[in-house]
Design a protein around this motif. Structure first.
Motif, PDB file in Angstrom:
ATOM      1  N   GLY A 249       0.860  -1.334  -0.071  1.00 22.70           N
ATOM      2  CA  GLY A 249       0.058  -0.288  -0.155  1.00 22.70           C
ATOM      3  C   GLY A 249       0.876   1.097  -0.143  1.00 22.70           C
ATOM      4  N   ASP A 250       2.220   1.124   0.396  1.00 22.43           N
ATOM      5  CA  ASP A 250       2.998   2.282   0.384  1.00 22.43           C
ATOM      6  C   ASP A 250       3.507   2.477  -1.054  1.00 22.43           C
ATOM      7  N   LEU A 251       2.836   3.195  -1.891  1.00 22.30           N
ATOM      8  CA  LEU A 251       3.250   3.174  -3.320  1.00 22.30           C
ATOM      9  C   LEU A 251       4.350   4.187  -3.811  1.00 22.30           C
ATOM     10  N   ASP A 252       4.692   5.185  -2.809  1.00 19.73           N
ATOM     11  CA  ASP A 252       5.910   6.227  -3.012  1.00 19.73           C
ATOM     12  C   ASP A 252       7.056   5.513  -2.160  1.00 19.73           C
ATOM     13  N   TYR A 253       7.028   4.471  -1.398  1.00 23.63           N
ATOM     14  CA  TYR A 253       8.120   3.836  -0.681  1.00 23.63           C
ATOM     15  C   TYR A 253       8.760   4.901   0.106  1.00 23.63           C
ATOM     16  N   ASP A 254       7.990   5.668   0.982  1.00 24.50           N
ATOM     17  CA  ASP A 254       8.524   6.258   2.057  1.00 24.50           C
ATOM     18  C   ASP A 254       8.054   5.846   3.252  1.00 24.50           C
ATOM     19  N   GLN A 255       7.873   4.588   3.378  1.00 24.21           N
ATOM     20  CA  GLN A 255       7.673   3.578   4.592  1.00 24.21           C
ATOM     21  C   GLN A 255       6.365   4.167   5.453  1.00 24.21           C
ATOM     22  N   ASP A 256       5.408   4.639   4.670  1.00 23.88           N
ATOM     23  CA  ASP A 256       3.969   5.116   5.335  1.00 23.88           C
ATOM     24  C   ASP A 256       2.846   4.736   4.294  1.00 23.88           C
ATOM     25  N   ILE A 257       1.783   4.844   4.867  1.00 20.06           N
ATOM     26  CA  ILE A 257       0.628   4.562   3.865  1.00 20.06           C
ATOM     27  C   ILE A 257      -0.032   5.968   4.060  1.00 20.06           C
ATOM     28  N   ASP A 258      -0.228   7.142   3.498  1.00 20.00           N
ATOM     29  CA  ASP A 258      -0.746   8.246   3.685  1.00 20.00           C
ATOM     30  C   ASP A 258      -1.312   8.998   2.388  1.00 20.00           C
ATOM     31  N   ILE A 259      -1.782  10.110   2.690  1.00 22.26           N
ATOM     32  CA  ILE A 259      -2.677  10.820   1.536  1.00 22.26           C
ATOM     33  C   ILE A 259      -1.909  10.812   0.102  1.00 22.26           C
ATOM     34  N   ILE A 260      -0.425  10.803   0.354  1.00 18.96           N
ATOM     35  CA  ILE A 260       0.264  10.656  -0.998  1.00 18.96           C
ATOM     36  C   ILE A 260      -0.024   9.171  -1.728  1.00 18.96           C
ATOM     37  N   ASP A 261       0.180   8.365  -0.886  1.00 13.44           N
ATOM     38  CA  ASP A 261      -0.188   6.997  -1.513  1.00 13.44           C
ATOM     39  C   ASP A 261      -1.647   6.905  -2.026  1.00 13.44           C
ATOM     40  N   PHE A 262      -2.406   7.546  -1.514  1.00 13.84           N
ATOM     41  CA  PHE A 262      -3.989   7.611  -2.042  1.00 13.84           C
ATOM     42  C   PHE A 262      -3.897   8.412  -3.316  1.00 13.84           C
TER      43      PHE A 262
END
Ligand SMILES: [Ca+2]
Ligand SMILES: [Ca+2]
Length: 78
Positions: A20-33
């Motif tokens: 779910g971490d689509l930008d590989y910054d080790q979180d799942i947040d609005i950017i990934d959404f």
């Protein structure tokens, strides 16, 4: 001159991939959404197709993938 005591120091970076971490910054947040939304509705071969968001591996980014991503998001952000 090699005396047999040469050592090669190998440093490997163990990157833990969070589903779910689509930008590989080790979180799942609005950017990934936002990244998910950008690929939503695409299929393999489309310029905006992101295979990382194709969680059911059917070569299309659909509502099924969205549901899976939301599960990742909700589990990560508890
Ligand atoms: Ca992220
Ligand atoms: Ca899919």
């Amino acid at each position: 001159m090699r005396d047999g005591s040469d050592h090669v120091l190998c440093l490997t970076t163990a990157t833990i991939t969070i589903p779910g971490d689509l930008d590989y910054d080790q979180d799942i947040d609005i950017i990934d959404f936002n990244l998910f939304c950008a690929t939503y509705g695409s299929k393999m071969g489309d310029s905006n197709y992101n295979p990382m968001a194709d969680y059911d591996h059917d070569c299309c980014i659909t509502l099924v993938d969205y549901g899976i991503w939301m599960d990742y998001y909700q589990s990560y952000n508890g």
